[in-house]
Design an enzyme around this catalytic site. Structure first.
Site, PDB file in Angstrom:
ATOM      1  N   CYS A  62      47.295  26.667  42.885  1.00  0.00           N
ATOM      2  CA  CYS A  62      48.487  27.349  43.401  1.00  0.00           C
ATOM      3  C   CYS A  62      48.858  26.799  44.769  1.00  0.00           C
ATOM      4  CB  CYS A  62      48.241  28.855  43.481  1.00  0.00           C
ATOM      5  SG  CYS A  62      49.629  29.799  44.168  1.00  0.00           S
ATOM      6  N   CYS A  71      43.739  35.057  46.716  1.00  0.00           N
ATOM      7  CA  CYS A  71      42.639  34.293  46.116  1.00  0.00           C
ATOM      8  C   CYS A  71      41.756  33.692  47.195  1.00  0.00           C
ATOM      9  CB  CYS A  71      43.178  33.166  45.221  1.00  0.00           C
ATOM     10  SG  CYS A  71      44.054  33.734  43.745  1.00  0.00           S
ATOM     11  N   CYS A 145      52.183  32.224  41.089  1.00  0.00           N
ATOM     12  CA  CYS A 145      50.905  32.937  41.171  1.00  0.00           C
ATOM     13  C   CYS A 145      50.097  32.571  39.938  1.00  0.00           C
ATOM     14  CB  CYS A 145      51.118  34.445  41.251  1.00  0.00           C
ATOM     15  SG  CYS A 145      49.571  35.388  41.384  1.00  0.00           S
ATOM     16  N   GLN A 245      42.807  49.286  34.517  1.00  0.00           N
ATOM     17  CA  GLN A 245      42.110  48.012  34.688  1.00  0.00           C
ATOM     18  C   GLN A 245      43.142  46.900  34.812  1.00  0.00           C
ATOM     19  OE1 GLN A 245      38.974  47.875  35.261  1.00  0.00           O
ATOM     20  NE2 GLN A 245      38.424  49.965  34.662  1.00  0.00           N
ATOM     21  N   ASP A 340      32.129  55.290  35.535  1.00  0.00           N
ATOM     22  CA  ASP A 340      32.848  54.143  36.097  1.00  0.00           C
ATOM     23  C   ASP A 340      33.516  54.572  37.398  1.00  0.00           C
ATOM     24  OD1 ASP A 340      34.218  51.805  36.582  1.00  0.00           O
ATOM     25  OD2 ASP A 340      35.658  52.068  34.969  1.00  0.00           O
ATOM     26  N   CYS A 366      32.709  47.985  39.910  1.00  0.00           N
ATOM     27  CA  CYS A 366      33.348  46.810  40.497  1.00  0.00           C
ATOM     28  C   CYS A 366      32.653  46.409  41.790  1.00  0.00           C
ATOM     29  CB  CYS A 366      34.833  47.087  40.757  1.00  0.00           C
ATOM     30  SG  CYS A 366      35.124  48.454  41.898  1.00  0.00           S
TER      31      CYS A 366
END
Length: 409
Positions: A62, A71, A145, A245, A340, A366
């Protein structure tokens, strides 16, 4: 003043780490073994040049990489990137004295993230839509993106038009964009007061852009089509801007791991259930009790359950599990429990589970660090850690999803 250093390793956020006069310095966009020229500022440094590149270095995919904060690891080849993510999970478990065979990470595909949270600001007479720079308040207006779905990427001109109408003169507008089965669900937050009340104008804009739904500050402006997500045959319409999600393929991989771990359990508790990511799938074979603090998410789950034929009973309970976890006596009736939680983990709930007699527990997280803490509690309570499955939901980022299965030893 610049100086040349060698990168020893990557830190948990993906920054390279160099040791200079016994002090740790973090250098973004570098890889282990590289000799790099840097400009230091405290414990952080700016990369000036790469003198000796790593064999694992690749060209970023990118044009915004390095300025956009979305990122952190596009410069790392796929094999090294996946190995590093798996190592982060192993290190988190080892830090709590836990041993388990870690399955290979389920990879993420480019262009697969169906949920994006964009920011819009007014600057120099125009509106910018994009992401913040890494560790800065400046905004990078994106034109491409590598991680979001093609439909979200193609919507940038329409989102910019929307932001031009809604963004305040000062401050930021937040746009949560969800790519659903029936089109884009766009939720704007922080809109200027007068523009937010122009429902006819906003409705026309949404119709021209073919958004499935547009909401502003939690209020639905127009719903052209219900923005549904497919949870294995159950159509769930989330509340505006609600949590789901981020990737459909990662969600499917996590759900598969959960279903395999639960096995033939007949009665399952789904804690921190959200809008039913796991509960609606589990209800194909088991009676499910879903617990979640968000009333709107619970209402969305309930609607999806009632409208989907063939599901077993799904009861819902609105409850803050941080303040009021399910107690041991409440857990007695369940064959399996899935939890979760957010990044903070489920410390209190894990303590109650550790004292219970539930046969199978599935922990989804996560955050490998808080997951390892909660797993340690369960293992100390007599559970055995059976499987650990990492899932790469957030491509090119340091974040990792993990599904762990435990049962009574």
């Amino acid at each position: 003043m610049t100086e040349t250093v060698t990168i020893d390793q990557l830190a948990h956020r993906g920054d390279g780490v160099a040791l200079i006069h016994d002090k740790t310095v973090f250098v973004p966009f570098t890889l282990p073994g590289e000799e790099v020229e840097i400009e230091r500022k405290g414990e952080r440094a700016r990369l000036v040049s790469i003198k000796t590149p790593s064999p694992s270095r690749v060209e970023p995919v990118c044009r915004h990489f390095g300025t956009c904060g979305g990122c952190a690891l596009q410069h790392m080849d796929a094999a090294a990137y996946r190995a590093w993510k798996e190592a982060q999970v192993a290190a988190a478990l080892a830090s709590r004295g836990l041993e388990a065979e870690i399955s290979p990470i389920v990879p993420a595909s480019r262009g697969s993230r169906r949920r994006a949270v964009l920011t819009a600001v007014r600057a120099g007479g125009r509106v910018l839509v994009g992401y913040h720079e890494r560790m800065a308040n400046r905004l990078v207006a994106i034109s491409e993106c590598a991680v979001v779905t093609p439909r979200i990427l193609a919507s940038l001109p329409d989102l910019t038009r929307l932001a031009d109408k809604l963004a305040p003169r000062k401050g930021e507008l937040r746009l949560t964009v969800l790519d659903t089965v029936s089109g884009l669900d766009v939720a704007a937050e922080g809109a200027s007061g007068k523009a937010a009340r122009d429902f006819p104008g906003l409705g026309r804009l949404a119709a021209e852009a073919d958004f499935a739904r547009l909401s502003v500050d939690g209020e639905v402006v127009i719903e052209i089509r219900p923005p549904a997500l497919d949870f294995a045959g159950a159509a769930m319409v989330p509340p505006p801007g609600g949590f789901v999600q981020a990737s459909a393929e990662a969600e499917a991989a996590m759900a598969q791991a959960v279903m395999e771990a639960v096995g033939k359990a007949k009665r399952v508790a789904d804690l921190f259930a959200g809008s039913g990511t796991f509960a609606l799938r589990l209800a194909r074979a088991a009676v499910v009790h879903a617990v979640e603090s968000d009333k709107a998410a619970m209402a969305a789950l309930d609607r999806a359950w009632r409208q989907t034929p063939g599901l077993k009973t799904v009861t819902q309970e609105v409850r803050d599990l941080f303040r009021s976890p399910l107690r041991v006596d409440e857990l007695e009736s369940f064959d399996a429990v899935v939890f979760d939680p957010p990044r903070a983990g489920a410390k209190e709930q894990a303590s109650e589970l550790a004292a219970s007699k539930v046969a199978d527990i599935v922990a989804v997280s996560c955050n490998p660090a808080t997951l390892a803490r909660d797993l340690r509690t369960l293992v100390d309570g007599g559970y055995r850690l059976r499987t650990v499955q990492p899932v790469d939901q957030f491509l090119f980022s340091p974040h990792i999803e993990v599904v762990a299965h435990l049962n009574r030893a």
